[in-house]
Structures are given as structure tokens and as C-alpha cells.
Design a protein around this motif. Structure first.
Motif, mmCIF file in Angstrom:
data_model
loop_
_atom_site.group_PDB
_atom_site.id
_atom_site.type_symbol
_atom_site.label_atom_id
_atom_site.label_comp_id
_atom_site.label_asym_id
_atom_site.label_seq_id
_atom_site.Cartn_x
_atom_site.Cartn_y
_atom_site.Cartn_z
ATOM 1 N N LEU A 149 -16.235 5.194 -1.366
ATOM 2 C CA LEU A 149 -16.337 6.167 -1.232
ATOM 3 C C LEU A 149 -14.911 7.600 -1.657
ATOM 4 O O LEU A 149 -15.509 8.444 -1.719
ATOM 5 N N ARG A 150 -14.159 7.100 -1.123
ATOM 6 C CA ARG A 150 -12.814 7.356 -1.557
ATOM 7 C C ARG A 150 -12.224 7.430 -2.902
ATOM 8 O O ARG A 150 -11.880 8.788 -3.240
ATOM 9 N N GLY A 151 -13.170 7.265 -3.886
ATOM 10 C CA GLY A 151 -12.476 7.110 -5.009
ATOM 11 C C GLY A 151 -10.926 6.569 -5.265
ATOM 12 O O GLY A 151 -10.037 6.294 -4.697
ATOM 13 N N PRO A 152 -10.370 6.794 -6.456
ATOM 14 C CA PRO A 152 -8.841 6.321 -6.748
ATOM 15 C C PRO A 152 -8.022 7.544 -7.384
ATOM 16 O O PRO A 152 -8.883 8.958 -7.014
ATOM 17 N N TRP A 153 -6.732 8.576 -6.841
ATOM 18 C CA TRP A 153 -5.889 9.199 -6.373
ATOM 19 C C TRP A 153 -5.973 10.181 -5.545
ATOM 20 O O TRP A 153 -5.904 11.276 -5.826
ATOM 21 N N SER A 154 -6.227 9.753 -4.298
ATOM 22 C CA SER A 154 -6.613 11.147 -3.592
ATOM 23 C C SER A 154 -5.735 11.300 -3.183
ATOM 24 O O SER A 154 -5.861 12.618 -1.919
ATOM 25 N N ILE A 155 -4.819 10.302 -3.088
ATOM 26 C CA ILE A 155 -3.737 11.429 -2.625
ATOM 27 C C ILE A 155 -2.509 11.367 -3.281
ATOM 28 O O ILE A 155 -2.485 10.234 -4.346
ATOM 29 N N SER A 156 -1.452 11.972 -3.698
ATOM 30 C CA SER A 156 -0.586 12.587 -4.637
ATOM 31 C C SER A 156 0.440 11.104 -4.245
ATOM 32 O O SER A 156 0.949 10.729 -3.580
ATOM 33 N N GLY A 157 0.992 10.911 -6.007
ATOM 34 C CA GLY A 157 2.927 10.311 -5.572
ATOM 35 C C GLY A 157 3.930 11.021 -4.770
ATOM 36 O O GLY A 157 4.101 9.667 -4.320
ATOM 37 N N PRO A 158 4.036 11.999 -5.009
ATOM 38 C CA PRO A 158 4.930 12.306 -4.497
ATOM 39 C C PRO A 158 4.335 12.173 -2.535
ATOM 40 O O PRO A 158 5.252 12.108 -1.284
ATOM 41 N N ALA A 159 3.086 12.738 -2.318
ATOM 42 C CA ALA A 159 3.102 12.463 -0.972
ATOM 43 C C ALA A 159 3.059 10.545 -0.444
ATOM 44 O O ALA A 159 3.347 10.630 0.515
ATOM 45 N N ARG A 160 2.551 9.956 -1.170
ATOM 46 C CA ARG A 160 3.045 8.610 -1.231
ATOM 47 C C ARG A 160 4.015 7.838 -0.843
ATOM 48 O O ARG A 160 4.851 7.360 0.230
ATOM 49 N N ILE A 161 5.387 8.902 -2.055
ATOM 50 C CA ILE A 161 6.681 8.183 -1.400
ATOM 51 C C ILE A 161 6.735 8.791 -0.075
ATOM 52 O O ILE A 161 7.870 8.459 0.662
ATOM 53 N N VAL A 162 7.183 10.345 0.271
ATOM 54 C CA VAL A 162 7.616 10.785 1.504
ATOM 55 C C VAL A 162 6.533 10.372 2.493
ATOM 56 O O VAL A 162 7.524 8.946 3.747
ATOM 57 N N THR A 163 4.869 9.466 2.585
ATOM 58 C CA THR A 163 4.664 9.072 3.429
ATOM 59 C C THR A 163 5.520 7.013 4.011
ATOM 60 O O THR A 163 5.735 6.796 5.664
ATOM 61 N N ARG A 164 5.398 6.961 3.200
ATOM 62 C CA ARG A 164 6.109 5.532 2.919
ATOM 63 C C ARG A 164 7.297 5.715 3.494
ATOM 64 O O ARG A 164 7.785 4.852 4.463
ATOM 65 N N SER A 165 7.932 6.356 3.064
ATOM 66 C CA SER A 165 9.655 6.330 3.461
ATOM 67 C C SER A 165 9.812 6.742 4.961
ATOM 68 O O SER A 165 10.448 6.496 6.191
ATOM 69 N N ALA A 166 8.856 7.834 5.271
ATOM 70 C CA ALA A 166 8.594 8.027 6.863
ATOM 71 C C ALA A 166 7.751 6.806 8.218
ATOM 72 O O ALA A 166 8.642 6.597 9.093
ATOM 73 N N LEU A 167 7.413 6.173 7.274
ATOM 74 C CA LEU A 167 6.712 5.106 7.962
ATOM 75 C C LEU A 167 7.754 3.529 8.253
ATOM 76 O O LEU A 167 8.139 3.153 9.055
ATOM 77 N N LEU A 168 8.463 3.863 7.074
ATOM 78 C CA LEU A 168 9.338 2.785 7.118
ATOM 79 C C LEU A 168 11.134 3.080 7.855
ATOM 80 O O LEU A 168 11.763 2.043 8.404
#
Length: 360
Positions: A239-258
Motif C-alpha cells: 500500500l505504501r508504494g515506492p519512494w514515500s520518503i525523500s532521500g534527504p529525509a532518509r539520511i537525516v533520520t538514519r543519523s538521528a537513530l544512530l
């Protein structure tokens, strides 16, 4: 075909445009306490300009990092919890679903629109409102026998009620035996991870929603995660489909979780700030409840208090179904001082209005 004839707008905090228009105060001068977002959020790292030229990489390690952070078997990245809420009715079997009378406002419309029968409940903290609800949700007591699903926000927004994992898993067991599902929204749980049931999300009939918007202060990134069993994960992934989260948002979220060091420091700081806000508001209101990110208070004068504070450029979130106000955290000492001064003046104004009403 879906019928949008009766679609309604659900009010949320952060509506500064409305406040600016109503009170004639320039938007940039407001102190916005109407949301429960960390005002000192994660320090966003620089993003390579090339990231804006590429499609988002759905096959990066973001979901694996999120699963590890939450202690879950798997994680599905979605465009904020709101996106997941809209998908949930499509992956749950029809049946009666319990949703709080005083809770995040998007759940009930989503399920009502999908033709679920929605039972509104209150917790024992609002048991005096039982006449407006179908049942009272109390730890240690069974759920209504005809209830198929239950949505629980933990800690609750805005009521700040907390539920232990033992209580939650007890309700999950009840529902699972009926072929039902317990949906747990843990948007505000990052400060108190001991309350989370994320590590149990692989069990049938349990879905956990997480967000980086509140604790991490990344609301603008619009990133959330669904933690669930393999079947639900597959269905929602489709249902979500592809590319639901922008590339920059993925990078920032990755940094925050780590960044576990920032997370640990932030938990300490937010716990102190939440207590400080509760103590400040306790000078003017009875029965203030709080999490580390916001305070909630029931008060019949909520409308008058919101108006009095707004005249000083301070915006709060008012609720009508159970009359009360939610206050978010000030960001720094000048904002704390501004709130304290405004509360003092607003208290005199509110009490003066009350006296005038009695005289009239």
C-alpha cells in the motif's frame, strides 16, 4: 467508490497561520507551544547536493537501523505516522474498534470512513465523561466482549496517560484470541523506552507505530515506522508504494537513530524540562499531567486561557471534547521567562473575566 461528502478537517497544533490572522500578530513573533515537538531537535547534518538529484533509495539500511533501534524484528518506513493511519483500515478485518475519546484525532475518522464501527472509550482519568463514551478502559479489567480491535496511544496525546507493557500485552492477548488487533501508537514514547512494546511487534495482532517527529524534533521530515508481523508488513509495504520518503529525509533520520549519545542526553534534558513545565503550570492550574514533551490540563476555562495567552503571542492547543489545554516546551530561557510572565498576566485577566461574569 469512496464517499468524501462528509469528510471533515481534524484540528492539530502548529496552526500559527490561523492564530496570526485571528489576533493580528505577526507569525514570526509567536511563541508556539501548540505542539509536543522537541524545540531543540536533532542537529541535522549537511546533505550532499547530489542527494536531491537521485530517487530515494528504498533499499538502503534505514529500515534495518530502525528495527535495531526499536528492538523489533522488522520496520517499515512510511511518510509519517499519519500515512500509516490511513493504511491501517485496509489491513485489518472489519469489526468494532475502540478509539479514545481524548486522543490523537486522525484515528477515528480514518476507521469511520472505512466503515468500521468505532467505539469511543475514556480512561479512568476521565471516567466522569463516561456518558460520552462506549466504555471505560481500565488496566486489569477485560475489554468489551464484542470489541475486535483497539487503538491505544502510549503515552496518550494529549491526556498523558501511560500504560505498562504488562497491561498492553494483556489486552493484546484478549484481542488476538478473537482474531483482532491492538494498534499501539508510540509517537511520544522515545523518552520512556521502558514502556515500549516494540520488541513484541512480531506477534500476530500487534502493530506498533513509531515516529521521529516528536522526540527527535524532525516533524518536517515526515518519517515514521510501522513495526508488525510479516503479513501486515507485506500488506502495508504494498500500500505504501515506492519512494514515500525523500532521500534527504532518509539520511537525516538514519543519523538521528544512530546517535545514541545525543538520544541519552536528550532524554535527561527533556525529563527535566517536562517536570519544570508541569511545576510552572501547577501554579495556575490543578491536576496538571505531563510527559517529557508536553503538559495537559483539564479546565473549563480552556477557551478563555487560550485567548488570554494568545493576546501575548503565545499559542497553545485547546481541546473541546474534554475541555483542556496542551502546552509544549519552550526552547530556551527567554522563552521560559516569556511564558512565566504571560501566565501571570493571563491569570489576572482570566480571573477578572470570571469575576465580571459572576457580577453580570
Amino acid at each position: 467508490m469512496l464517499d468524501f461528502t462528509h469528510s471533515t478537517h481534524v484540528p492539530h497544533g502548529g496552526n500559527l497561520g490561523e492564530a496570526a490572522r485571528r489576533y493580528g500578530i505577526a507569525r514570526e513573533t509567536w511563541l508556539d507551544l501548540s505542539t509536543g515537538i522537541n524545540p531543540n531537535g536533532f542537529p541535522v547534518p549537511p546533505v550532499d547536493a547530489q542527494t536531491w538529484l537521485r530517487l530515494p533509495d528504498d533499499d538502503d539500511d534505514l529500515e534495518a537501523i530502525a528495527a535495531a533501534h526499536y528492538g523489533a524484528a522488522r520496520a517499515l518506513a512510511v511518510a509519517g505516522t499519519q500515512s500509516a493511519i490511513r493504511m491501517l483500515p485496509a489491513v485489518l478485518p472489519k469489526g468494532r474498534i475502540g478509539i479514545g475519546l481524548l486522543t490523537y484525532g486522525e484515528y477515528a475518522p480514518a476507521f469511520e470512513h472505512a466503515a468500521f464501527f468505532v467505539d469511543r472509550f475514556v480512561t479512568r482519568e476521565c471516567a466522569d465523561m463516561h456518558g460520552a463514551a462506549s466504555f471505560v478502559l481500565e488496566p486489569g479489567k477485560p475489554l468489551p466482549v464484542d470489541l475486535k480491535h483497539l487503538v491505544l496511544v502510549n503515552p496518550n496525546n494529549p491526556g498523558a496517560e501511560r500504560f505498562t507493557p504488562e497491561v498492553i500485552l494483556g489486552w493484546h492477548k484478549e484481542l488476538a484470541m478473537r482474531g483482532g488487533t491492538l494498534v499501539i501508537d508510540e509517537a511520544f514514547i522515545e523518552s520512556t523506552p521502558e514502556l515500549s512494546v516494540a520488541k513484541f511487534a512480531d506477534r500476530d495482532g500487534l502493530i506498533v507505530l513509531r515516529s521521529v517527529g516528536k522526540f527527535f524534533g524532525l516533524a518536517g521530515a515526515r518519517v515514521g515506522f510501522v513495526l508488525a508481523g510479516a503479513h501486515v508488513d507485506r500488506a502495508m509495504r504494498y500500500l505504501r508504494g515506492p519512494w514515500s520518503i525523500s532521500g534527504p529525509a532518509r539520511i537525516v533520520t538514519r543519523s538521528a537513530l544512530l546517535d545514541t549519545a545525543w538520544q541519552a542526553q536528550t532524554r535527561i534534558r527533556l525529563a527535566a524540562s517536562g517536570e519544570r513545565l508541569a511545576c510552572l503550570l501547577g501554579q495556575y492550574f490543578a491536576g496538571v499531567q505531563h510527559t517529557s514533551l508536553f503538559c495537559w490540563l483539564r479546565d473549563e476555562r480552556a477557551s478563555r486561557w487560550q485567548d488570554a495567552l494568545a493576546r501575548h503571542g503565545i499559542w497553545t492547543r485547546r481541546f473541546e471534547v474534554v475541555r483542556g489545554l496542551r502546552f509544549g516546551l519552550p526552547a530556551d530561557e527567554p522563552e521560559w521567562a516569556r511564558l512565566a510572565a504571560a501566565l501571570d498576566v493571563a491569570s489576572q485577566e482570566a480571573n477578572g473575566q470570571c469575576v465580571r461574569n459572576q457580577q453580570d
